[in-house]
Write a protein that holds these residues in place. Structure first.
Motif, PDB file in Angstrom:
ATOM      1  N   PRO A  95       0.808  -1.233   0.000  1.00  0.00           N
ATOM      2  CA  PRO A  95       0.000   0.000   0.000  1.00  0.00           C
ATOM      3  C   PRO A  95       0.832   1.271   0.000  1.00  0.00           C
ATOM      4  O   PRO A  95       0.399   2.301  -0.526  1.00  0.00           O
ATOM      5  N   GLN A  96       2.029   1.207   0.546  1.00  0.00           N
ATOM      6  CA  GLN A  96       2.875   2.400   0.611  1.00  0.00           C
ATOM      7  C   GLN A  96       3.445   2.783  -0.737  1.00  0.00           C
ATOM      8  O   GLN A  96       3.960   3.902  -0.911  1.00  0.00           O
ATOM      9  N   HIS A  97       3.362   1.897  -1.721  1.00  0.00           N
ATOM     10  CA  HIS A  97       3.960   2.146  -3.032  1.00  0.00           C
ATOM     11  C   HIS A  97       2.960   2.609  -4.091  1.00  0.00           C
ATOM     12  O   HIS A  97       3.379   3.109  -5.138  1.00  0.00           O
ATOM     13  N   VAL A  98       1.674   2.420  -3.859  1.00  0.00           N
ATOM     14  CA  VAL A  98       0.663   2.760  -4.867  1.00  0.00           C
ATOM     15  C   VAL A  98      -0.042   4.045  -4.457  1.00  0.00           C
ATOM     16  O   VAL A  98      -0.735   4.091  -3.443  1.00  0.00           O
ATOM     17  N   ARG A  99       0.127   5.096  -5.255  1.00  0.00           N
ATOM     18  CA  ARG A  99      -0.476   6.398  -4.946  1.00  0.00           C
ATOM     19  C   ARG A  99      -1.912   6.478  -5.431  1.00  0.00           C
ATOM     20  O   ARG A  99      -2.814   6.847  -4.678  1.00  0.00           O
ATOM     21  N   LYS A 100      -2.113   6.141  -6.702  1.00  0.00           N
ATOM     22  CA  LYS A 100      -3.449   6.214  -7.291  1.00  0.00           C
ATOM     23  C   LYS A 100      -3.743   4.911  -8.024  1.00  0.00           C
ATOM     24  O   LYS A 100      -2.862   4.300  -8.635  1.00  0.00           O
ATOM     25  N   LEU A 101      -5.019   4.546  -7.968  1.00  0.00           N
ATOM     26  CA  LEU A 101      -5.453   3.272  -8.514  1.00  0.00           C
ATOM     27  C   LEU A 101      -6.718   3.505  -9.329  1.00  0.00           C
ATOM     28  O   LEU A 101      -7.709   4.021  -8.816  1.00  0.00           O
ATOM     29  N   VAL A 102      -6.656   3.167 -10.614  1.00  0.00           N
ATOM     30  CA  VAL A 102      -7.818   3.293 -11.502  1.00  0.00           C
ATOM     31  C   VAL A 102      -8.219   1.887 -11.930  1.00  0.00           C
ATOM     32  O   VAL A 102      -7.419   1.149 -12.518  1.00  0.00           O
ATOM     33  N   LEU A 103      -9.455   1.529 -11.632  1.00  0.00           N
ATOM     34  CA  LEU A 103      -9.960   0.193 -11.930  1.00  0.00           C
ATOM     35  C   LEU A 103     -11.120   0.300 -12.903  1.00  0.00           C
ATOM     36  O   LEU A 103     -12.054   1.073 -12.681  1.00  0.00           O
ATOM     37  N   SER A 104     -11.055  -0.475 -13.977  1.00  0.00           N
ATOM     38  CA  SER A 104     -12.096  -0.442 -14.991  1.00  0.00           C
ATOM     39  C   SER A 104     -12.623  -1.850 -15.238  1.00  0.00           C
ATOM     40  O   SER A 104     -11.880  -2.727 -15.694  1.00  0.00           O
ATOM     41  N   ASN A 105     -13.888  -2.062 -14.868  1.00  0.00           N
ATOM     42  CA  ASN A 105     -14.551  -3.343 -15.078  1.00  0.00           C
ATOM     43  C   ASN A 105     -13.632  -4.484 -14.651  1.00  0.00           C
ATOM     44  O   ASN A 105     -13.384  -5.438 -15.389  1.00  0.00           O
ATOM     45  N   ALA A 106     -13.136  -4.329 -13.424  1.00  0.00           N
ATOM     46  CA  ALA A 106     -12.067  -5.168 -12.908  1.00  0.00           C
ATOM     47  C   ALA A 106     -12.582  -6.469 -12.305  1.00  0.00           C
ATOM     48  O   ALA A 106     -13.658  -6.516 -11.692  1.00  0.00           O
TER      49      ALA A 106
END
Length: 286
Positions: A129-140
């Motif tokens: 979690p400390q490495h991912v700033r933003k997360l975009v999920l599309s029909n995941a």
């Protein structure tokens, strides 16, 4: 850098090659990269099944005008290694992603992911979690929402290999042309079909299908994900409906927003390219 309307041959020509180690095995990985001169955390685009990095042809180059972008072909897909002797599961592909990013030493990343690429992004973001700033999920792919029955059927031994050329072409058209909202772009359909139509493509598709495993996403600690999250979803998808996006938004610990795009099925990146590109750029820039 390839243009936003690149055909699959131009996209392939723009790819580079590297390796990733999974379960002690070194695998060849093809990837598209652009915008490295911008520095900063990269935006990593992750495709699903049965697509490859060409899915992002009209999105990643636009983001690369401002950001460093990377779009790999998962092993078993596209122009990456497709031999018949390694794991293609979401668990294994998460290891591929981790090895690729560790090799470059990136401290932070933004992840943009579709379909089972979403499962990979979710596993990675929960574990780091400390490495991912933003997360975009599309029909995941998430929770127990997958694999869908049709993809399961492709993994039954002998099914894909048993089709003649005409049947195989018709099945791929069903996936990509009939699966699009409205008239499918011929370049999109041709590009998505191309890797599977090469020698060994039928076996590769069957192996990718049989590697889909619900346990890879039911076991994720979603509450560990602290990245700011955007569920940018095809609003008319029946395979991964918007209700799954809403469940995701409730489950993650970080701020999460659900934004359905109307007139879009599962191939939301293709169906609503301009709207997708604009909303993604705004989210990444905020």
């Amino acid at each position: 850098m390839v243009g936003l309307d690149a055909d699959h041959e131009a996209w392939t020509a723009a790819q580079s090659a590297t390796t990733a180690v999974v379960d002690g095995r070194e695998l060849d990985v093809a990837y598209y990269e652009a915008g490295r001169e911008h520095g900063g955390p990269p935006v990593v685009f992750l495709h699903g099944i049965p697509t490859w990095s060409y899915l992002w042809r009209a999105v990643a180059p636009a983001v690369a005008e401002e950001r460093h972008v990377i779009a790999p072909d998962f092993p078993g897909y596209g122009n990456s290694q497709r031999t018949d002797d390694f794991d293609r599961s979401v668990r294994a592909q998460t290891s591929v992603l981790a090895d690729l990013l560790a090799e470059e030493g990136y401290e932070h990343v933004d992840l943009v992911a579709h379909d089972i690429g979403g499962g990979v992004a979710l596993r990675y973001a929960a574990a780091r979690p400390q490495h991912v700033r933003k997360l975009v999920l599309s029909n995941a792919a998430c929770f127990d929402s997958w694999p869908v029955e049709y993809v399961n059927s492709l993994g039954v031994p002998g099914v894909v290999e048993g089709w003649d050329d005409e049947e195989f072409d018709a099945e791929l058209d069903f996936l990509f042309a009939e699966g699009a909202y409205g008239d499918a772009d011929p370049a999109f359909v041709a590009g998505m079909k191309a890797p599977w139509e090469r020698e060994g493509g039928r076996t590769a598709l069957a192996r990718a299908a049989v590697a889909t495993n619900t346990n890879d996403t039911t076991g994720i600690d979603y509450a560990a994900i602290t990245a700011e999250t955007l569920c940018l979803w095809g609003g008319d998808d029946v395979l991964q409906p918007v209700s799954n996006a809403e469940r995701l938004a409730d489950a993650v610990a970080g701020d999460a927003t659900v934004e359905p795009l109307s007139e879009a099925y599962h191939w939301v990146i293709h169906d609503r390219t301009e709207a997708y590109r604009e909303r993604l750029a705004a989210f990444l820039a905020a």
